[in-house]
Design a protein around this motif. Structure first.
Motif, PDB file in Angstrom:
ATOM      1  N   GLN A 323       1.045   0.913   5.173  1.00  0.00           N
ATOM      2  CA  GLN A 323       2.032   1.489   4.797  1.00  0.00           C
ATOM      3  C   GLN A 323       2.473   0.781   3.738  1.00  0.00           C
ATOM      4  O   GLN A 323       2.537  -0.128   3.235  1.00  0.00           O
ATOM      5  N   PRO A 324       2.384   2.031   1.992  1.00  0.00           N
ATOM      6  CA  PRO A 324       2.725   1.426   1.206  1.00  0.00           C
ATOM      7  C   PRO A 324       4.015   0.454   0.953  1.00  0.00           C
ATOM      8  O   PRO A 324       5.156   1.442   1.584  1.00  0.00           O
ATOM      9  N   ARG A 336      11.024  -3.543 -12.328  1.00  0.00           N
ATOM     10  CA  ARG A 336      10.319  -2.649 -12.324  1.00  0.00           C
ATOM     11  C   ARG A 336      10.585  -1.483 -10.579  1.00  0.00           C
ATOM     12  O   ARG A 336      10.550  -2.690  -9.987  1.00  0.00           O
ATOM     13  N   ASP A 337      10.686   0.061 -10.766  1.00  0.00           N
ATOM     14  CA  ASP A 337      10.467   0.297  -9.484  1.00  0.00           C
ATOM     15  C   ASP A 337       8.530   0.208  -9.054  1.00  0.00           C
ATOM     16  O   ASP A 337       7.961   0.613  -9.681  1.00  0.00           O
ATOM     17  N   VAL A 338       8.516  -0.373  -8.349  1.00  0.00           N
ATOM     18  CA  VAL A 338       6.707  -0.460  -7.706  1.00  0.00           C
ATOM     19  C   VAL A 338       6.349   0.035  -6.094  1.00  0.00           C
ATOM     20  O   VAL A 338       7.347   0.198  -5.615  1.00  0.00           O
ATOM     21  N   VAL A 339       5.046  -0.297  -6.280  1.00  0.00           N
ATOM     22  CA  VAL A 339       4.390   0.405  -4.720  1.00  0.00           C
ATOM     23  C   VAL A 339       3.210  -0.727  -4.824  1.00  0.00           C
ATOM     24  O   VAL A 339       2.462  -1.379  -5.642  1.00  0.00           O
ATOM     25  N   MET A 340       3.667  -2.138  -3.197  1.00  0.00           N
ATOM     26  CA  MET A 340       2.936  -2.793  -3.290  1.00  0.00           C
ATOM     27  C   MET A 340       2.194  -2.502  -2.301  1.00  0.00           C
ATOM     28  O   MET A 340       2.660  -2.011  -1.045  1.00  0.00           O
ATOM     29  N   GLN A 341       0.901  -2.735  -2.300  1.00  0.00           N
ATOM     30  CA  GLN A 341      -0.543  -2.060  -1.393  1.00  0.00           C
ATOM     31  C   GLN A 341      -1.005  -3.266  -0.607  1.00  0.00           C
ATOM     32  O   GLN A 341      -2.214  -4.155  -1.639  1.00  0.00           O
ATOM     33  N   PRO A 342      -0.522  -3.533   0.325  1.00  0.00           N
ATOM     34  CA  PRO A 342      -1.536  -5.269   0.925  1.00  0.00           C
ATOM     35  C   PRO A 342      -2.996  -4.042   1.358  1.00  0.00           C
ATOM     36  O   PRO A 342      -3.095  -3.257   2.129  1.00  0.00           O
ATOM     37  N   THR A 343      -4.200  -4.983   1.114  1.00  0.00           N
ATOM     38  CA  THR A 343      -5.337  -3.943   1.932  1.00  0.00           C
ATOM     39  C   THR A 343      -6.290  -5.407   3.080  1.00  0.00           C
ATOM     40  O   THR A 343      -5.873  -6.850   3.593  1.00  0.00           O
ATOM     41  N   PHE A 347      -6.051  -8.166  -0.583  1.00  0.00           N
ATOM     42  CA  PHE A 347      -5.992  -8.040  -1.555  1.00  0.00           C
ATOM     43  C   PHE A 347      -4.180  -7.279  -1.716  1.00  0.00           C
ATOM     44  O   PHE A 347      -3.816  -7.075  -1.064  1.00  0.00           O
ATOM     45  N   VAL A 348      -3.426  -7.739  -2.444  1.00  0.00           N
ATOM     46  CA  VAL A 348      -2.227  -7.183  -2.478  1.00  0.00           C
ATOM     47  C   VAL A 348      -2.331  -6.015  -4.555  1.00  0.00           C
ATOM     48  O   VAL A 348      -2.106  -7.523  -5.548  1.00  0.00           O
ATOM     49  N   GLY A 441      -9.371  -6.620   8.909  1.00  0.00           N
ATOM     50  CA  GLY A 441      -8.258  -6.892   8.297  1.00  0.00           C
ATOM     51  C   GLY A 441      -8.538  -8.625   8.315  1.00  0.00           C
ATOM     52  O   GLY A 441      -9.552  -8.975   8.949  1.00  0.00           O
ATOM     53  N   GLY A 442      -8.371  -9.137   7.125  1.00  0.00           N
ATOM     54  CA  GLY A 442      -6.671  -9.158   6.532  1.00  0.00           C
ATOM     55  C   GLY A 442      -5.583  -8.725   7.138  1.00  0.00           C
ATOM     56  O   GLY A 442      -5.530  -8.760   8.546  1.00  0.00           O
ATOM     57  N   VAL A 443      -4.992  -7.322   6.529  1.00  0.00           N
ATOM     58  CA  VAL A 443      -3.645  -6.904   6.685  1.00  0.00           C
ATOM     59  C   VAL A 443      -4.166  -5.675   7.956  1.00  0.00           C
ATOM     60  O   VAL A 443      -5.091  -4.931   6.736  1.00  0.00           O
ATOM     61  N   ASN A 444      -3.523  -5.252   8.600  1.00  0.00           N
ATOM     62  CA  ASN A 444      -3.721  -4.475   8.996  1.00  0.00           C
ATOM     63  C   ASN A 444      -2.514  -3.716   9.117  1.00  0.00           C
ATOM     64  O   ASN A 444      -2.040  -3.455   8.200  1.00  0.00           O
ATOM     65  N   TRP A 445      -2.093  -2.011  10.266  1.00  0.00           N
ATOM     66  CA  TRP A 445      -1.399  -1.354   9.977  1.00  0.00           C
ATOM     67  C   TRP A 445      -0.487  -1.891   9.960  1.00  0.00           C
ATOM     68  O   TRP A 445       1.010  -1.302   9.703  1.00  0.00           O
ATOM     69  N   GLY A 446       0.097  -2.937  10.290  1.00  0.00           N
ATOM     70  CA  GLY A 446       1.393  -4.054  10.681  1.00  0.00           C
ATOM     71  C   GLY A 446       2.402  -3.757   8.800  1.00  0.00           C
ATOM     72  O   GLY A 446       3.119  -3.891   9.294  1.00  0.00           O
ATOM     73  N   GLY A 447       0.888  -3.989   7.923  1.00  0.00           N
ATOM     74  CA  GLY A 447       1.642  -3.415   6.653  1.00  0.00           C
ATOM     75  C   GLY A 447       2.327  -5.410   6.956  1.00  0.00           C
ATOM     76  O   GLY A 447       2.413  -6.380   7.300  1.00  0.00           O
ATOM     77  N   ALA A 448       2.831  -5.599   5.391  1.00  0.00           N
ATOM     78  CA  ALA A 448       4.008  -6.249   4.528  1.00  0.00           C
ATOM     79  C   ALA A 448       5.163  -6.390   5.027  1.00  0.00           C
ATOM     80  O   ALA A 448       6.194  -4.884   5.032  1.00  0.00           O
TER      81      ALA A 448
END
Length: 681
Positions: A323-324, A336-343, A347-348, A441-448
């Motif tokens: 999830q972003p 800043r209002d941001v979108v953080m996307q782990p992969t 990467f983030v 992953g790395g990161v999977n569906w659990g997100g950050a």
């Protein structure tokens, strides 16, 4: 005039009071799958702290009954990945079979239950799984109206269901009898090729649904269409296919992970996946936009606002699994209002929420070339420059895990040495390619999770190797599936594919531990603050030996204002870590591994932490059907064997790490010698 001013003042005071009450209620609850619509997984609750976490006790546990009621063939294909919501004085979640269940938050007693009557023989490609439900309130309906407060759920058999949040009864005015059957517009290879696993996204009176589609089955696979429905009526308002099809033959680019919503901006953020098939892209030349991308749409119309691609022409299954995360971030040059996307690569990416432009520079760097005939790779891939990756992205022979001498077991060297291994983005080959980080992953569906006060991002990561091999079509048609090796036929492509996790003959991952870690990332400073191993071998190793090697972590975590992070793993414990240092402080025993995102809420003055504990069939853990809640001990209660404190580094490891390794090596060597003698006999 004075009376009018007084009336206005009263209205303002009342409105302010209602807003305060709503804010307080939201803080005490967990109204969205990711904690809030932006998926921060942050709770402002602070009753449980590092100072008293050792006083946690099991408050209650609940069992769905799926383990005993369902046929074994179906029950053994489950992943209990649900995160409950606390809404309307009920704790609500979905079972792997899409049953929606409401519990009393203080006792765990069942209040109501809805069963959509899933068939037990669907053979869903991504197992029977439901990560959660979504909640929406119809502000235009009277306060006591049926379905004013409603739940939405996508199902394994491609339905969107609306339920009254107070009773669990279907909302008659939504679709037909409370459900919409999604028209895929294409034939399926079998009923389980297409399913919905993640919770819908809601906002602006819309409910948005993605999909989960079987990987590597065919080139002309179903499209990854995202659909927006009217939250009141169920009418389809828009459809968006993330993949631009000009001059290519492909499907997917679906959104199987949870989405996020910025209701104020009227935006929904999609983490899109890879085009079909995953490991050969000869029929889909170019970057394949908007696959493998963070995509922002107008939630009311489905109109594209912006898109940022994290992997060009993906042939590694490096789709966006998480999830972003939407947050307000102090960047060093203002908030800043941001979108953080782990992969999956670790990467983030941090993007401006209005434009999709990177907050910090992203470089296009040359990556390995030399693919199979018919493949056209992207010469470069995007690399964030400010933030370090969450895990190493290259594997060498020095990283092989050796617990016994090579003459006893050289299986890892034998598997890995012949593979092509040029680092990140080494293309799939017929000789075999070492992919690290693995495709999970790395990161999977659990997100950050993001702490808005500390401005720290926390994420679980897995460390394992995938061996991917392309199989020429004339050979593939004669192949059959083998234990531990996934066969993807990739119909319509000149190659099929096999994929397997690199493991030794002793059943251990070929890469050195830790196999699962929690990572704290200071976004403003651009540095990793700490890493902490998550999980032990206790529930997998002989004699229950608890070596602190970590477990792969597809699930996520929750961070609290009390300074704690809670997470599950692939052993049967819920854990608490100090958010400042990463030190593991506490463990709560579960009836089965909690391969799900935990959540926390306040009920009648007490803070609870809850996790679904049902295991994960794809990972080979023990399975169950439990939901378990913990809270601080009341007067007269004391922590038991179900709850324990970590009183020294290394957790429950008996003795030093060297001694533990020696004990394990001796046991494994003895087992190997016994097996050898038995074969000779």
């Amino acid at each position: 005039m004075a009376l009018r001013r007084d009336a206005i003042a009263i209205v303002v005071i009342v409105a302010h009071g209602l807003l305060v009450q709503a804010a307080v209620a939201s803080a005490r609850a967990w109204p969205q799958w990711g904690g809030d619509a932006g998926g921060t997984r942050f709770s402002p609750l602070a009753q449980i702290t590092p100072a008293n976490v050792d006083k946690l006790v099991r408050a209650w546990d609940y069992h769905t009954g799926d383990s005993t009621v369902r046929p074994p063939a179906a029950a053994l294909r489950t992943k209990f990945e649900a995160t409950p919501l606390l809404i309307d004085d009920s704790l609500v979640f979905c079972s792997p079979f899409n049953e929606v269940i409401a519990l009393d938050p203080g006792t765990g007693v069942e209040k109501w239950r809805f069963d959509p009557k899933l068939a037990n023989d669907l053979r869903p490609a991504n197992r029977y799984a439901c990560r959660g439900v979504a909640h929406w309130v119809d502000a235009q309906a009277p306060a006591d109206a049926v379905c004013r407060s409603r739940l939405f759920m996508g199902t394994v058999d491609a339905r969107l269901i609306a339920l009254d949040a107070r009773t669990g009864r279907p909302c008659a005015g939504f679709g037909v009898g409370g459900e919409v059957r999604i028209d895929l517009g294409t034939d399926l290879l079998w009923p389980g090729e297409f399913q919905i696993t993640s919770a819908p996204a809601v906002g602006r009176n819309m409910v948005v649904v993605g999909s989960s589609i079987a990987d590597n089955q065919r080139v002309a696979a179903p499209p990854g269409t995202v659909r927006g429905f009217d939250a009141r009526t169920g009418a389809l308002r828009w459809s968006f296919d993330p993949l631009i099809h000009d001059g290519i033959t492909a499907g997917h680019a679906n959104v199987w992970a949870p989405m996020s919503v910025d209701d104020e901006r009227g935006l929904v953020f999609l983490p899109t996946s890879s085009p079909s098939p995953d490991f050969f892209g000869g029929a889909r030349p170019g970057d394949n936009r908007h696959s493998d991308s963070v995509v922002a749409l107008r939630i009311e119309t489905g109109a594209l606002v912006w898109s940022f691609q994290t992997t060009h022409h993906d042939v590694w299954d490096y789709d966006l699994p998480a999830q972003p995360t939407l947050a307000r971030l102090e960047t060093g040059q203002g908030a800043r209002d941001v979108v953080m996307q782990p992969t999956k690569q670790g990467f983030v990416f941090v993007l401006d929420r209005d434009t999709g432009a990177p907050i910090w520079p992203v470089e296009e760097r040359a990556v390995p070339q030399g693919a199979v005939d018919g493949e056209r790779l992207s010469p470069t891939q995007p690399f964030p420059t400010h933030l370090p990756p969450l895990l190493a992205q290259r594997f060498t022979s020095e990283d092989i895990f050796r617990v016994v001498p090579r003459f006893v077991d050289s299986s890892c060297e034998d598997q890995l040495a012949p593979l092509r291994n040029d680092g990140l983005y080494t293309p799939p080959t017929t000789q075999g390619t070492l992919i690290y980080p693995m495709t999970g992953g790395g990161v999977n569906w659990g997100g950050a999770a993001f702490d808005p006060v500390r401005q720290i991002l926390y994420a679980n990561v897995s460390r394992a190797i995938h061996i991917v091999r392309l199989i020429p079509r004339d050979q593939a048609d004669r192949m059959r599936s083998q234990p531990g090796i996934e066969l993807g036929l990739q119909r319509g492509a000149p190659f099929a594919v096999t994929r397997a996790i690199a493991m030794s003959k002793l059943g251990l991952l070929c890469n050195r531990p830790p196999w699962g870690e929690m990572v704290a990332l200071d976004l403003k400073a651009g540095k990793v603050l700490w890493r902490s191993t998550v999980g032990t071998t206790e529930d997998r190793a002989p004699l229950g030996l608890a070596f602190k090697w970590g477990t792969p972590l597809v699930n996520g975590l929750v961070v609290t204002a009390g300074g704690l992070i809670f997470t599950g793993a692939m052993d049967a414990y819920l854990r608490a870590f100090d958010a400042g240092s990463g030190e593991e402080l506490w463990q709560g025993r579960l009836p089965a591994p909690g391969v799900a995102n935990p959540m926390t809420y306040q009920w009648k003055g007490e803070q609870y932490v809850v996790i679904a504990a049902g295991g994960h069939s794809e990972a080979g853990t023990t399975l169950g059907d439990g939901v378990v809640a913990f809270r601080l001990a009341r007067v007269g209660e004391s922590p038991s064997l179900w709850s324990r404190t970590i009183d020294r580094p290394g957790g429950r490891l008996a003795g030093s790490a060297m001694m533990a390794g020696f004990v394990l090596a001796a046991l494994l060597l003895a087992w190997w010698q016994w097996r050898r003698r038995r074969r000779r006999a």
